[in-house]
Every structure is written in C-alpha cells, then in structure tokens.
Scaffold this motif. Structure first.
Motif, PDB file in Angstrom:
ATOM      1  N   SER A 119       0.848  -1.191   0.000  1.00  0.00           N
ATOM      2  CA  SER A 119       0.000   0.000   0.000  1.00  0.00           C
ATOM      3  C   SER A 119       0.876   1.231   0.000  1.00  0.00           C
ATOM      4  O   SER A 119       2.067   1.174   0.344  1.00  0.00           O
ATOM      5  N   ILE A 172     -12.368   4.776   1.161  1.00  0.00           N
ATOM      6  CA  ILE A 172     -11.510   3.800   1.843  1.00  0.00           C
ATOM      7  C   ILE A 172     -11.423   2.506   1.044  1.00  0.00           C
ATOM      8  O   ILE A 172     -10.342   1.912   0.894  1.00  0.00           O
ATOM      9  N   ALA A 220     -14.192  -4.189   8.237  1.00  0.00           N
ATOM     10  CA  ALA A 220     -12.817  -3.865   7.838  1.00  0.00           C
ATOM     11  C   ALA A 220     -12.634  -2.360   7.698  1.00  0.00           C
ATOM     12  O   ALA A 220     -11.558  -1.822   8.021  1.00  0.00           O
ATOM     13  N   ALA A 231      -9.828  -0.284   9.889  1.00  0.00           N
ATOM     14  CA  ALA A 231      -8.809   0.551   9.242  1.00  0.00           C
ATOM     15  C   ALA A 231      -8.930   2.001   9.689  1.00  0.00           C
ATOM     16  O   ALA A 231      -7.912   2.685   9.910  1.00  0.00           O
ATOM     17  N   GLN A 276      -7.413   2.251  13.108  1.00  0.00           N
ATOM     18  CA  GLN A 276      -5.957   2.209  13.027  1.00  0.00           C
ATOM     19  C   GLN A 276      -5.382   3.549  12.560  1.00  0.00           C
ATOM     20  O   GLN A 276      -4.301   3.960  13.010  1.00  0.00           O
ATOM     21  N   ALA A 309      -6.118   5.127   6.160  1.00  0.00           N
ATOM     22  CA  ALA A 309      -7.128   4.078   6.329  1.00  0.00           C
ATOM     23  C   ALA A 309      -7.317   3.308   5.030  1.00  0.00           C
ATOM     24  O   ALA A 309      -7.455   2.075   5.034  1.00  0.00           O
ATOM     25  N   ARG A 310      -7.320   4.005   3.909  1.00  0.00           N
ATOM     26  CA  ARG A 310      -7.417   3.352   2.597  1.00  0.00           C
ATOM     27  C   ARG A 310      -6.253   2.384   2.397  1.00  0.00           C
ATOM     28  O   ARG A 310      -6.426   1.279   1.868  1.00  0.00           O
ATOM     29  N   LEU A 318      -4.493   0.891   4.744  1.00  0.00           N
ATOM     30  CA  LEU A 318      -4.461  -0.191   5.736  1.00  0.00           C
ATOM     31  C   LEU A 318      -5.611  -1.181   5.590  1.00  0.00           C
ATOM     32  O   LEU A 318      -5.502  -2.312   6.080  1.00  0.00           O
ATOM     33  N   VAL A 319      -6.706  -0.781   4.929  1.00  0.00           N
ATOM     34  CA  VAL A 319      -7.895  -1.624   4.908  1.00  0.00           C
ATOM     35  C   VAL A 319      -7.650  -2.941   4.178  1.00  0.00           C
ATOM     36  O   VAL A 319      -8.321  -3.951   4.447  1.00  0.00           O
ATOM     37  N   GLN A 337      -5.071  -4.742   4.548  1.00  0.00           N
ATOM     38  CA  GLN A 337      -4.152  -5.520   5.391  1.00  0.00           C
ATOM     39  C   GLN A 337      -2.848  -5.841   4.646  1.00  0.00           C
ATOM     40  O   GLN A 337      -2.492  -7.003   4.450  1.00  0.00           O
ATOM     41  N   THR A 396      -0.404   6.421  14.785  1.00  0.00           N
ATOM     42  CA  THR A 396      -0.829   5.320  13.909  1.00  0.00           C
ATOM     43  C   THR A 396       0.363   4.498  13.453  1.00  0.00           C
ATOM     44  O   THR A 396       0.358   3.260  13.517  1.00  0.00           O
TER      45      THR A 396
END
Length: 592
Positions: A426, A443, A454, A458, A461, A497-498, A500-501, A503, A527
């Motif tokens: 990412s 996201i 999810a 995210a 997080q 967040a985008r 991390l979503v 994973q 974060t």
C-alpha cells in the motif's frame, strides 16, 4: 513505440486507419451499404417514373412507358411511385438507426480500448504523460474519431446512392451518363490538392488542441497560487493566447472543409451544363429520356456533394485517428506485465546494487544496497532531489532498476505476480487525493470484498474513526468533490485508512506529514507507531520529528546510500542526519 508527429511534414495514415477500424464492424457496414444501395435504386426509379408521368401529362397521353415492354396507366404509375417512396423511407430510417448504432459502438469501444491501454501501461509511461492528455484523448480525439466513422457511413451511403443513380442513368442513356461520369471523375481529381491541404491543416489543429488541453489542465491546478499572487489577468492572457492559436487552426480547417463541397458542386453543375449543351448541339430530341437523365444527374450531384464534404471531413479527422491509434499502440507496447512468482512473504525487502536513471546522462540512484526485515519501520531521509521518491517507486514496483535487483522474499520483484504484489503493498502519497464519493467509497477505493467491519478497523488504526462518526451519515457521508469537506489532516488519515484496509504486508509513505498541523502529525505518528511489528513500514520524510518511531533510517545523498542505521547510531555516523536534527531543533535525546 514512437508517436508519429502531427503536422504537414509527416505522412498521414488516417484514412487507412479508419478503414482498418471500420473493418471490425463489417456486418453493420454491410447492412448499411445494402440499405443505402437499395434505397437509392428505389429513389432513382421513383424519379424516372415521375418524369415519365410528367412528360405523359404534357403530351396528353394516358399511359407511361413502355417500361421493360409494358406501359402503365398514369394512376397506376403514381400509386407505384408512392409505394416506392414509402419503401425507400423505411430503408432510410433503418439506415439511420444502423449508422447511429455503429457510431455509438465505435465511440464506446475506442474509449474502452484507449483507457484500458493507459491503465494497464507502466507507471513510467503514465507519469510521463502531460496533464490533461488522457482526458483530451478520451473526449475530443475519440469524438473526432466517432465523427469520422459517422462521416464514413454517410460517404458510403452517398457513394452507393451515386452508383445506383449512375447505373439507372446508364440503363436509360449510356452515352450522356458516361460523359457526366467522366466529368465528375475529373472534378474529383482537380480537388485532390484541396483535400491534402485540409489534412495538413487538420494535423496542426490536432497538435494545437492537445497543447491547449495540457496548458489549461496545468493552469487549473494552480488556482490557489493564482489567487494568492493575484495573477488572474496573466492567467487569462495565457489562456486567451492558447485559445486564439487553437481556434485559428480550427478556422483554417473549417474554411477549407466548407469550401470543398461548394467548389465541387459548382464544377459538377458546370459538367452537366456542358453535357446538355453537347446534346443540344447534336440535336437530341427524346424529351422524356433527356428529362429523366438530367433529373437523375442533378440528383446524383447532391450525392456527389455529400461525398466531397465527406472527403473534406475525413481529411480533417485523419490526424486525430493517427494520434489515437499511435497512442494506443504506445500504451500497449509498455504494458505493465509482471511475472508469475509468488513469494511466501514480502519481507525481507532487499536492494542489491540498485541503479536507476531517467536518462542515461542523469542517474537518480547509484549503487544502493540495503535490506528491510518484516515488521520493521524504516525511514528514508535526504536533501531534495536526492532520489527518495524514486526509491519509493522502486520499492512499490512502479519502476524497475536500470541495473541491480529489488527482491521481495528472496525473489526478483520483476518476476513477481503483479496481482499478488498489489494485494500486499500500500502507498500513502504526500498529497492526499480522494475521489468524489462517500467515506466508505474512498476507503474501499474500488476494491471488492472489503466489508464494513474492515472499514471500521482501518479507520480506527488510522485514528480517523471518531472524525468519521461525527459526520452526518458516518461512512455513508458524501465528501463532496475530491473530499473537499474534510481538512488536510482528515484527508491524510483517510488515505492511511485506505492503505491499511487491505491488510498489506508493506506500507510506503511519501512525506505523509509534510503539510499537516501538529495535532494531525501527532495522530499519524501514533498510527505508524502502532503498526511496528505488524507490517513493514517505509517512511520517506523531510520532517525529522516523523522519524522518531523508526527502527532504522536510510540516508540518501546525491543518489547514493550514504548511511544506514538506528537513529542513535546515525547521530555518530551521518553528518547529514546530525545537521537535519539541528535544523529541526531536536536534541540528541529526541526532544524539541
């Protein structure tokens, strides 16, 4: 693949490109051709019968003909003519529908082909494209291509209709019709230089249109600077100048294109006039035949005028067809194909004597070697232009080293399956770019299979969940055009967040806090600190305060890795690191 230049000094291949394009829709073209030819034959027969009825009425006869050995009563001839007219109308309407479907299909397919070729090309190709180029190609250029297809279908109709009328004329009186046909061919040859001139001017117009679109896109992105420095008037002057240059080339093309059918029609009428004069001189006395031939030839001239106009339009569109075709070929030649290898994990992430150069004379990175372990947080610092962003693109697999290797899990990144890789990495850019849509759409970012839970994980997080919950509709809140309803810090945390979503195993951040206030920076640092040990994080930063969470730091200077170590060891080993700390006002203990 090189894009061929657009202009009078280079060959134009647009008409052959158009034929190649239309050949993909040969079924629709064949149907249109059949409808046009049959409709024109019916029209010619209608005019022939109508002329016969008029001549019969003038001469006091009660019948028309004979036609193929049979005569028709005037009433029967009129009813037959009316039937021919209705059938021709039905065929013409079917032809219009077929032509509309053909043009729409070409527009849709060419936009899809062009956009998908661009989206599947390498990042190097995409990054090199001027701002606004793709938009201009997908709108104006494909629009011109669609116009060319529509013009071609009109030309097919006119050509076959002209053929049907000439065939009818030949059946009535071969000599006079053949004379007119030769005259029309000579007229077409005389106008050939005008068509070439139109192609040349159209090439200039196509190039000017692209330059105008690129410049307007660039100026449009500088609105804040324009307002701040109060340079609205110079901006307006620049746009006016470019617009004047573009419209001047368009005007020249339109004048030539508009003049072509007028010149053709004048010359063609002259040819018919000469033909009638010749018939009068030799004493031709069959008025019915003469009237029918003249009427058919005059009607043929209207189809000839349509052909002349189509020639001009096709010539003016030829450069646009060339450019679209060449651009698609260039994108497809640079397709971002990956390998088939699937490593067990992304880490360790290693660079082995990596070199990268945008041009042979100016290497951006030279002899870079390092390794990053799983769950490690690594910072990258260095002066502007040192090669930090280039390194980020190499880490993400957006570019490949000119020399050396980037390896993930022990496998050369060039050999790794791209879909596997994309699901495990990412990126957060310096400028948080959002799409026009809701929080959840931003996201998810077009990725299916990401559920609402999810999204919440995210967002938590990324320390943006409370901000989202305070919005009127939470995750379903529409954020306005490109997220305009959020602050800069909120947009940046939404971008995290985008990232991390999905994973990811690797997260690369390019100066994520450079334009943020202290609170937003602190939230992002929190974060990133929480991610240590969970995923591998690479932070490219100018703000030294962002790097206090890093396990190790790479120092890039002049395209080379000058130092690599923990923050503590770099205080002893790197002059640049010590200087950067001093400039930031950070003591050796890490406090400001």
């Amino acid at each position: 693949m090189r894009i061929l230049g657009i202009g009078p000094e280079r060959p134009i291949r647009g008409q052959s490109a158009l034929r190649s394009l239309v050949s993909e829709y040969k079924g629709q073209v064949a149907l249109l051709a059949s409808l046009s030819f049959i409709g024109a034959l019916l029209e010619a027969l209608f005019l022939f019968i109508l002329t016969g009825v008029a001549m019969a009425m003038v001469s006091g006869r009660s019948s028309v003909g004979p036609y193929v050995g049979h005569s028709l009563a005037i009433n029967s001839a009129l009813m037959f003519a009316a039937l021919l007219l209705l059938v021709r109308l039905g065929l013409n309407l079917a032809g219009v529908r077929t032509s509309a479907h053909l043009t729409a299909d070409v527009t849709r397919d060419q936009r899809r082909l062009l956009s998908h070729a661009y989206l599947n090309s390498t990042w190097a190709i995409q990054a090199a494209e001027p701002a606004g180029r793709l938009q201009e190609l997908l709108t104006s250029f494909v629009g011109r291509l669609s116009n060319a297809v529509s013009t071609l279908t009109g030309a097919v109709t006119a050509l076959l209709s002209l053929g049907a009328f000439l065939a009818t004329g030949l059946a009535i009186d071969a000599a006079s019709t053949a004379a007119v046909l030769v005259a029309l061919a000579l007229v077409g040859a005389v106008l050939s230089p005008v068509r070439r001139r139109i192609r040349d001017r159209a090439g200039e117009s196509a190039q000017a249109g692209l330059q105008f679109a690129n410049a307007v896109s660039e100026l449009g992105s500088l609105g804040q600077e324009m307002q701040t420095f109060g340079v609205q008037a110079p901006f307006g002057d620049r746009i006016d100048k470019l617009s004047n240059e573009t419209t001047a080339t368009q005007r020249r093309v339109q004048v030539l294109s508009g003049a072509l059918p007028l010149i053709y029609m004048t010359l063609a009428y002259g040819a018919v006039l000469v033909g009638v004069a010749v018939l009068a001189f030799v004493g031709f006395d069959d008025l019915a035949v003469l009237g029918a031939v003249i009427l058919l030839m005059l009607r043929s001239l209207s189809y000839g005028q349509q052909l002349a106009a189509a020639w001009g339009a096709l010539a003016s569109n030829a450069p646009f067809l060339d450019h679209v075709g060449d651009t698609i070929a260039r994108y497809q030649a640079a397709r971002a194909d990956g390998g088939q290898a699937i490593p067990a994990h992304v880490a360790p992430l290693e660079a082995h004597d990596v070199e990268f150069a945008y041009t042979a004379e100016r290497p951006a990175l030279t002899g870079v070697t390092f390794g990053i372990g799983a769950g490690e947080v690594v910072g990258v610092i260095g002066p502007s232009g040192a090669g930090k962003s280039t390194l980020a693109q190499l880490l993400l697999g957006l570019r490949s080293p000119t020399k050396g290797r980037m390896c993930v899990g022990g496998t050369d990144l060039r050999d790794v399956d791209r879909s596997w890789w994309s699901r495990r990495v990412s990126f957060v850019a310096q400028d948080a770019l959002l799409i026009t849509g809701t929080v959840s759409e931003n996201i998810r970012f077009f990725r299916d299979g990401i559920d609402d839970n999810a999204l919440r994980v995210a967002a938590r997080q990324a320390n943006v969940l409370s901000d989202i919950e305070s919005l009127p509709l939470g995750f379903d809140t529409h954020l306005g055009e490109r997220g305009s309803q959020l602050s800069g810090g909120q947009r940046q945390r939404l971008s995290i967040a985008r990232a991390l979503v999905g994973q990811p195993e690797l997260l690369v951040l390019d100066e994520p806090t450079s334009a943020l206030d202290g609170r937003s920076e602190a939230l992002i640092r929190t974060t990133l600190a929480q991610l240590r040990g969970q995923i591998t994080v690479v932070i490219i930063a100018h703000r030294m305060s962002t790097l206090d969470i890093c396990d190790r730091i790479l120092v890039i200077e002049g395209g080379r890795l000058s130092a690599l170590g923990t923050p503590k060891s770099l205080q002893e080993d790197s002059e640049f690191y010590r200087s950067a700390l001093a400039i930031a006002g950070i003591t050796h203990g890490g406090e400001t």
